[in-house]
Write a protein that holds these residues in place. Structure first.
Motif, PDB file in Angstrom:
ATOM      1  N   GLY A 337       0.794  -1.226   0.000  1.00 23.48           N
ATOM      2  CA  GLY A 337       0.000   0.000   0.000  1.00 23.48           C
ATOM      3  C   GLY A 337       0.822   1.268   0.000  1.00 23.48           C
ATOM      4  N   LEU A 338       0.227   2.330   0.526  1.00 21.44           N
ATOM      5  CA  LEU A 338       0.847   3.649   0.479  1.00 21.44           C
ATOM      6  C   LEU A 338       2.207   3.663   1.165  1.00 21.44           C
ATOM      7  CD1 LEU A 338      -2.127   6.078   1.345  1.00 21.44           C
ATOM      8  CD2 LEU A 338      -1.357   5.311  -0.905  1.00 21.44           C
ATOM      9  N   SER A 339       3.089   4.517   0.653  1.00 22.42           N
ATOM     10  CA  SER A 339       4.355   4.750   1.340  1.00 22.42           C
ATOM     11  C   SER A 339       4.079   5.556   2.599  1.00 22.42           C
ATOM     12  CB  SER A 339       5.308   5.521   0.438  1.00 22.42           C
ATOM     13  OG  SER A 339       4.841   6.859   0.263  1.00 22.42           O
ATOM     14  N   LEU A 340       5.044   5.594   3.498  1.00 25.29           N
ATOM     15  CA  LEU A 340       4.893   6.386   4.718  1.00 25.29           C
ATOM     16  C   LEU A 340       4.664   7.852   4.396  1.00 25.29           C
ATOM     17  CD1 LEU A 340       7.690   4.650   6.812  1.00 25.29           C
ATOM     18  CD2 LEU A 340       5.226   4.513   7.223  1.00 25.29           C
ATOM     19  N   LYS A 341       5.321   8.342   3.361  1.00 22.31           N
ATOM     20  CA  LYS A 341       5.155   9.743   2.953  1.00 22.31           C
ATOM     21  C   LYS A 341       3.750   9.985   2.404  1.00 22.31           C
ATOM     22  CE  LYS A 341       7.445  13.382   0.285  1.00 22.31           C
ATOM     23  NZ  LYS A 341       6.206  13.998  -0.204  1.00 22.31           N
ATOM     24  N   ASP A 342       3.243   9.045   1.615  1.00 22.42           N
ATOM     25  CA  ASP A 342       1.913   9.219   1.019  1.00 22.42           C
ATOM     26  C   ASP A 342       0.791   9.129   2.051  1.00 22.42           C
ATOM     27  OD1 ASP A 342       2.619   9.703  -1.652  1.00 22.42           O
ATOM     28  OD2 ASP A 342       2.909   7.571  -2.045  1.00 22.42           O
ATOM     29  N   LEU A 343       1.094   8.637   3.240  1.00 18.41           N
ATOM     30  CA  LEU A 343       0.096   8.571   4.309  1.00 18.41           C
ATOM     31  C   LEU A 343      -0.146   9.922   4.975  1.00 18.41           C
ATOM     32  CD1 LEU A 343       1.069   5.296   6.205  1.00 18.41           C
ATOM     33  CD2 LEU A 343      -1.187   5.764   5.232  1.00 18.41           C
ATOM     34  N   GLU A 344       0.762  10.851   4.759  1.00 22.76           N
ATOM     35  CA  GLU A 344       0.801  12.057   5.576  1.00 22.76           C
ATOM     36  C   GLU A 344      -0.504  12.850   5.587  1.00 22.76           C
ATOM     37  OE1 GLU A 344       4.236  14.193   4.275  1.00 22.76           O
ATOM     38  OE2 GLU A 344       5.648  12.813   5.248  1.00 22.76           O
ATOM     39  N   ASP A 345      -1.222  12.917   4.477  1.00 23.41           N
ATOM     40  CA  ASP A 345      -2.449  13.714   4.453  1.00 23.41           C
ATOM     41  C   ASP A 345      -3.713  12.853   4.480  1.00 23.41           C
ATOM     42  OD1 ASP A 345      -2.106  12.636   1.975  1.00 23.41           O
ATOM     43  OD2 ASP A 345      -2.499  14.470   0.848  1.00 23.41           O
TER      44      ASP A 345
END
Length: 441
Positions: A337-345
């Motif tokens: 799934g999403l990268s840690l960065k892409d989870l931010e918002d």
């Protein structure tokens, strides 16, 4: 129809083979700047320790075998520009230096990516990257001819960890340099700690916040002033899409990556793109873009492109879940799934569970830890990650399949695993994540 393909391996060569099965008459021409076009590049590190015992096992097909399939392969031929108005590529023969133009009806762009290198060591005779089969040959030759005893691996990503493991298993002393505090930064920090423990347990020296600044013979000076032995250097510090040759064309790019549609098409209606250099989206969060440099996404898109070329548009690319797993000595670490960065918002809750991979009373039961990030509104799993000695792949496969098919955490409590005490528990870890998530939401 004449199909020209730029680049081989999991992208270009798979399109060529799949299309040839569907179409036996069209001309297929492949250009690749490297000496080999069809080999298992994911398996390259494992030959260093002879876990893969024979080099020949890594070679899928030779140009001669491909020619027998009706695929005309030209190795050590680099496409240096594309003219999409007049539909031709300009090719440089790297053996002779000659250039020539070759027309196409349809074009597949599968150039891969270029390994990044550090200027301080880039030109040293003992410095290598490991992307292609000929890189492996050069490393093997250098180790043998120079009786290398100590290796330095720069970077703790996928390739850096795999190479360090295999060189250590070969018997070399290994030092790993990481430019910051984060080992394997695509995974959560708590899951990177067991990786550090594996390094220590297996006699690998880890230098954090360290970068090379000067190399004198085999003496490598780091940014902290320390000098270490560097008889062999393997650089594994990421990749950059190899797409500069497309600047001569009207193909749209985003920071060097090529956006593609559901059929692998670029913005040009007869140019497709595939592999490490493309940009697509997450399947479960379509508004977020992603690039995944792994073999499975290339193989899947190759099937879709080949069918589209054969005028069958029933198969479509619906994005990726970016599933990956890495074995490092006795542990496996992976994510979906999403990268840690892409989870931010994103608006999510986190649910964690650690339990044995099978019934605790069974011999060999080992702890397995999983962490999921659940969207508060859709209840979809945005990301899953974990670590353990055994069974992580099975659970990530379950979570990724559930997510791809539109499932939510509510479905986890009804997942039926293949249960018997030697394999799992009556309430498997994925079931427990479901119960916890429902309670928390």
């Amino acid at each position: 129809m004449k199909l020209v393909i730029i680049g081989g391996l999991s992208g270009g060569m798979t399109v060529a083979s799949q299309f040839r099965r569907l179409n036996t008459t069209s001309e297929i021409v492949v250009y690749d700047k490297n000496p080999y076009v069809s080999f298992a590049n994911c398996g390259l590190p494992y030959y260093l320790s002879r876990e893969v015992s024979e080099r020949s096992d890594l070679i899928a097909r030779t140009p001669e075998q491909l020619k027998n399939q009706g695929i005309d392969v030209h190795t050590e031929h680099e496409v240096i520009s594309v003219n999409d108005k007049e539909n031709y590529v300009t090719v440089k023969n790297l053996k002779t230096g000659d250039t020539f133009d070759d027309p196409y009806d349809k074009l597949i762009v599968s150039p891969g990516a270029q390994a990044n290198e550090i200027e301080a060591v880039k030109h040293a005779p003992q410095s290598f990257v490991l992307q292609h089969l000929h890189h492996l040959d050069l490393i093997e030759q250098y180790i043998t001819e120079n009786d290398v005893k100590h290796a330095v691996v720069i970077g703790t990503g996928f390739v850096g960890l795999e190479v360090s493991e295999q060189l250590r298993k070969r018997g070399l002393e290994v030092t790993i340099l990481q430019h910051n505090e984060r080992v394997y930064s695509t995974i959560e920090e708590e899951f990177s700690e067991p990786i550090k423990e594996e390094m220590d347990k297996n006699g690998i020296r880890l230098e954090l916040n360290s970068e090379p600044v000067k190399l004198d013979g085999t003496k490598l000076t780091l940014n902290n002033g320390e000098v270490i032995d560097a008889e062999l250097i393997i650089q594994a510090i990421g990749i950059t899409p190899r797409t500069d040759f497309l600047k001569s064309s009207n193909v749209v790019m985003n920071d060097g990556y090529i956006p593609v549609d559901e059929y692998g098409l670029t913005n040009i209606d007869n140019i497709y793109a595939i592999g490490d250099a493309i940009e697509t989206h997450y399947q479960h969060v379509p508004h977020k873009k992603v690039s995944v440099a792994l073999a499975w996404p290339a193989h899947r898109l190759a099937y879709i492109i080949a069918n589209h070329l054969a005028e069958n548009d029933q198969y479509k690319h619906d994005g990726l879940l970016s599933v990956s797993i890495l074995r490092y000595f006795d542990v496996a670490v992976g994510k979906m799934g999403l990268s840690l960065k892409d989870l931010e918002d994103e608006d999510y809750i986190i649910v964690e569970q650690t339990q044995n991979n099978k019934a605790g009373y069974m011999p060999g039961a080992k702890p397995l830890s999983l962490k999921i990030y659940v969207d508060k509104n859709t209840r979809k799993i945005l990301r899953a990650s974990g670590i353990g000695e055994k069974g992580l792949d099975k659970r990530l496969d379950i979570l990724s399949t559930l997510t791809r098919l539109g499932g939510t955490v509510d479905d986890l409590i009804n997942i039926e695993v293949a249960y018997a005490p030697p394999f799992s528990s009556p309430k498997d870890i994925v079931n427990m994540l479901g119960y916890k998530a429902i309670g928390k939401l």
